[in-house]
Scaffold this active site. Structure first.
Site, mmCIF file in Angstrom:
data_model
loop_
_atom_site.group_PDB
_atom_site.id
_atom_site.type_symbol
_atom_site.label_atom_id
_atom_site.label_comp_id
_atom_site.label_asym_id
_atom_site.label_seq_id
_atom_site.Cartn_x
_atom_site.Cartn_y
_atom_site.Cartn_z
ATOM 1 N N SER A 1 60.863 38.564 98.224
ATOM 2 C CA SER A 1 59.969 38.676 97.059
ATOM 3 C C SER A 1 58.757 39.539 97.376
ATOM 4 O O SER A 1 58.371 40.380 96.557
ATOM 5 C CB SER A 1 59.573 37.311 96.520
ATOM 6 O OG SER A 1 59.256 36.442 97.560
ATOM 7 N N TYR B 1 56.583 23.233 100.084
ATOM 8 C CA TYR B 1 55.556 24.205 100.505
ATOM 9 C C TYR B 1 54.202 23.782 99.942
ATOM 10 O O TYR B 1 53.209 23.697 100.665
ATOM 11 C CB TYR B 1 55.927 25.615 100.013
ATOM 12 C CG TYR B 1 55.016 26.698 100.565
ATOM 13 C CD1 TYR B 1 55.342 27.385 101.725
ATOM 14 C CD2 TYR B 1 53.819 27.019 99.929
ATOM 15 C CE1 TYR B 1 54.510 28.365 102.238
ATOM 16 C CE2 TYR B 1 52.981 27.998 100.435
ATOM 17 C CZ TYR B 1 53.332 28.673 101.581
ATOM 18 O OH TYR B 1 52.495 29.645 102.087
ATOM 19 N N GLY C 1 66.129 34.580 99.462
ATOM 20 C CA GLY C 1 65.896 33.151 99.686
ATOM 21 C C GLY C 1 66.183 32.686 101.095
ATOM 22 O O GLY C 1 66.549 31.533 101.302
ATOM 23 N N LEU D 1 62.939 35.733 104.669
ATOM 24 C CA LEU D 1 62.635 37.070 105.199
ATOM 25 C C LEU D 1 61.823 37.896 104.195
ATOM 26 O O LEU D 1 61.747 39.118 104.289
ATOM 27 C CB LEU D 1 63.931 37.800 105.588
ATOM 28 C CG LEU D 1 64.771 37.102 106.669
ATOM 29 C CD1 LEU D 1 66.055 37.879 106.949
ATOM 30 C CD2 LEU D 1 63.986 36.915 107.965
ATOM 31 N N SER D 2 61.247 37.199 103.221
ATOM 32 C CA SER D 2 60.276 37.801 102.293
ATOM 33 C C SER D 2 60.842 38.882 101.382
ATOM 34 O O SER D 2 60.252 39.963 101.211
ATOM 35 C CB SER D 2 59.081 38.374 103.058
ATOM 36 O OG SER D 2 58.410 37.336 103.678
ATOM 37 N N HIS E 1 52.688 28.698 108.543
ATOM 38 C CA HIS E 1 51.830 27.885 107.655
ATOM 39 C C HIS E 1 50.383 27.870 108.148
ATOM 40 O O HIS E 1 49.687 26.872 108.015
ATOM 41 C CB HIS E 1 52.362 26.454 107.499
ATOM 42 C CG HIS E 1 53.507 26.367 106.541
ATOM 43 N ND1 HIS E 1 53.353 26.009 105.219
ATOM 44 C CD2 HIS E 1 54.821 26.616 106.701
ATOM 45 C CE1 HIS E 1 54.537 26.021 104.622
ATOM 46 N NE2 HIS E 1 55.441 26.398 105.502
ATOM 47 N N THR E 2 49.967 28.969 108.731
ATOM 48 C CA THR E 2 48.580 29.107 109.180
ATOM 49 C C THR E 2 47.807 30.065 108.278
ATOM 50 O O THR E 2 46.583 30.048 108.291
ATOM 51 C CB THR E 2 48.533 29.657 110.621
ATOM 52 O OG1 THR E 2 49.438 30.768 110.676
ATOM 53 C CG2 THR E 2 48.944 28.624 111.636
ATOM 54 N N ASP F 1 53.117 37.715 104.165
ATOM 55 C CA ASP F 1 54.317 38.501 103.857
ATOM 56 C C ASP F 1 53.951 39.852 103.244
ATOM 57 O O ASP F 1 54.446 40.906 103.661
ATOM 58 C CB ASP F 1 55.217 37.735 102.882
ATOM 59 C CG ASP F 1 55.513 36.321 103.361
ATOM 60 O OD1 ASP F 1 55.264 36.032 104.530
ATOM 61 O OD2 ASP F 1 56.001 35.504 102.549
HETATM 62 C C1 GLA Z 1 55.960 31.793 103.228
HETATM 63 C C2 GLA Z 1 54.644 32.245 102.591
HETATM 64 C C3 GLA Z 1 53.678 32.766 103.657
HETATM 65 C C4 GLA Z 1 53.516 31.764 104.799
HETATM 66 C C5 GLA Z 1 54.876 31.268 105.287
HETATM 67 C C6 GLA Z 1 54.758 30.163 106.286
HETATM 68 O O1 GLA Z 1 56.624 32.897 103.768
HETATM 69 O O2 GLA Z 1 54.886 33.279 101.641
HETATM 70 O O3 GLA Z 1 52.430 33.074 103.057
HETATM 71 O O4 GLA Z 1 52.690 30.684 104.403
HETATM 72 O O5 GLA Z 1 55.705 30.814 104.225
HETATM 73 O O6 GLA Z 1 54.198 30.627 107.458
#
Ligand code: GLA
Length: 390
Positions: free
Chosen positions: A127, A222, A121, A124-125, A34-35, A173
């Site tokens: 999307s 989020y 979900g 692990l990205s 979350h940075t 991501d």
């Molecule tokens: C999700 C978001 C990212 C990032 C993380 C938290 O994966 O897609 O952009 O903010 O959460 O670090």
């Protein structure tokens, strides 16, 4: 491992055309949570779970998209593309197409087949990997259109997610899916998108534990966290007008003016400000092979994510706690957007199997839930994996 040949053959059968195939990986974030959306630092690695996109041009103005994961086809008329998300898997490829159109690609009809093995979900990205694979595929059939570098593709895919799908995610991501490198973590400065690659020693295994829980409030949380970060930034900005993002804020600023913030806003900001420091220090530690420091920073990052950012959950804390008792584990923390999902564990490679077994047993005993375990490698970023007649 994904089967490129099977996807290619299925696509040829389905659409009577030989496709070009692209692959885009998912990611695991080692540290820096979350940075990204306050222009801070992140250190993810692309992983060897990916989405494949097989594409062939069509002569009509139709867009046919088939998801092998969902066993379903969505067909659109290029002249009547939806303007809003339908809360359907096709939102991601349609969002990418819409954004590429806005960026100057004059789209022609195509058939696209998607198949991925990034667990859905679970932080692990999956999307981002769908977006990036789709973007490369569409750009590949428009070679005469504008050209985009991998970081620019990442920005376009983030825009698709922000503006079309409606999730206010940062750049991490999509960026690492585009620019990741085999065997390396990527330290990204989300301010100017400069980055450096740090080798992950081959003596370390990247073990991901999926808690199999996703708390239902996660989507809204989020955006709530983003709003809290913005509220805290505004308070510091009243004193230091040059501050645009939390990236510009120091621990001393928070000590001085934090009492003007709501207590939870101060905690969220403290997580982000200290996480940026930890992330840069962790990259330095990885580069000089100081695994002890890296592990300590990951543990501190998890504690901050849990106590200040309050984005962990009981199950993820149990996984991190179990890992911290394992001598072979260098570092462990909850990875990704939070509120469930996966932990990332850096484990001595020779002991990774036994570590995994004990994690599964311990977690089952503590929660009654069967976790999933993924032994991953840091993988290369998105690329073409098949050209017809190649
Ligand atoms: C999700 C978001 C990212 C990032 C993380 C938290 O994966 O897609 O952009 O903010 O959460 O670090």
């Amino acid at each position: 491992m994904l089967d490129v040949t099977a996807l290619r053959e299925n696509h040829s059968r389905r659409y009577s055309a030989a496709p070009t195939v692209y692959a885009a990986p998912g990611r695991v974030n080692l540290i820096g949570e979350h940075t990204d959306y306050s222009e801070g630092f992140v250190m993810p690695a692309a992983i060897d779970f990916a989405t494949l996109a097989a594409i062939s041009p069509r002569s009509d103005r139709q867009i046919a998209i088939y998801s092998e994961n969902f066993g379903e086809e969505s067909v659109f008329d290029l002249d009547y593309l939806p303007h809003h998300p339908r809360h359907h898997w096709s939102d991601y490829p349609v969002g990418v197409l819409t954004i590429l159109h806005k960026a100057g690609i004059e789209p022609a009809g195509f058939s696209l087949s998607l198949h991925g093995d990034v667990p859905l979900g679970s932080g692990l990205s999956s999307s981002a990997s769908v977006e990036v694979a789709t973007a490369l595929a569409i750009l590949g059939i428009h070679p005469e259109g504008p050209q985009f570098s991998p970081p620019e593709v990442a920005r376009l895919c983030q825009r698709a997610e922000n503006q079309f799908v409606g999730a206010q995610s940062g750049i991490m991501d999509q960026f690492v899916s585009c620019c990741g490198a085999e065997g390396h973590a990527l330290l990204l400065d989300c301010r100017d998108l400069s980055y450096r690659l740090a080798p992950i020693p081959s003596s370390l295994g990247l073990v991901i534990c999926n808690s199999m829980v996703k708390h239902s409030h996660s989507g809204g949380e989020y955006n709530t966290r983003r709003a809290e970060i913005e509220a805290g930034t505004q308070i510091i900005r009243m004193h230091r007008p040059e501050v645009n993002f939390l990236r510009d804020v120091t621990v001393a600023d928070l000590e001085r003016w934090g009492d003007e913030m709501l207590p939870e806003v101060l905690k969220r900001c403290r997580h982000v400000v200290t996480e940026n420091l930890r992330t840069v220090a962790a990259a330095d530690a990885l580069e000089r092979g100081d695994l002890q420091t890296l592990g300590r920073l990951m543990a501190e990052s998890h504690a901050s994510y849990r106590d200040d950012f309050e984005a962990s959950c009981a199950e993820a804390d149990i996984l991190v706690d179990l890992a911290s008792r394992e001598p072979a584990c260098i570092g462990a923390r909850l990875t990704g957007g939070g509120f469930g999902g996966c932990t990332v564990n850096l484990v001595r490679a020779t002991e990774a199997e036994g570590f995994g077994r004990r994690m599964l047993e311990g977690y089952l005993a503590a929660t009654g839930i069967a976790a999933e375990l993924y032994h991953c490698q840091a993988a290369a970023g998105a690329r073409q994996v098949w050209l017809p007649h190649s």
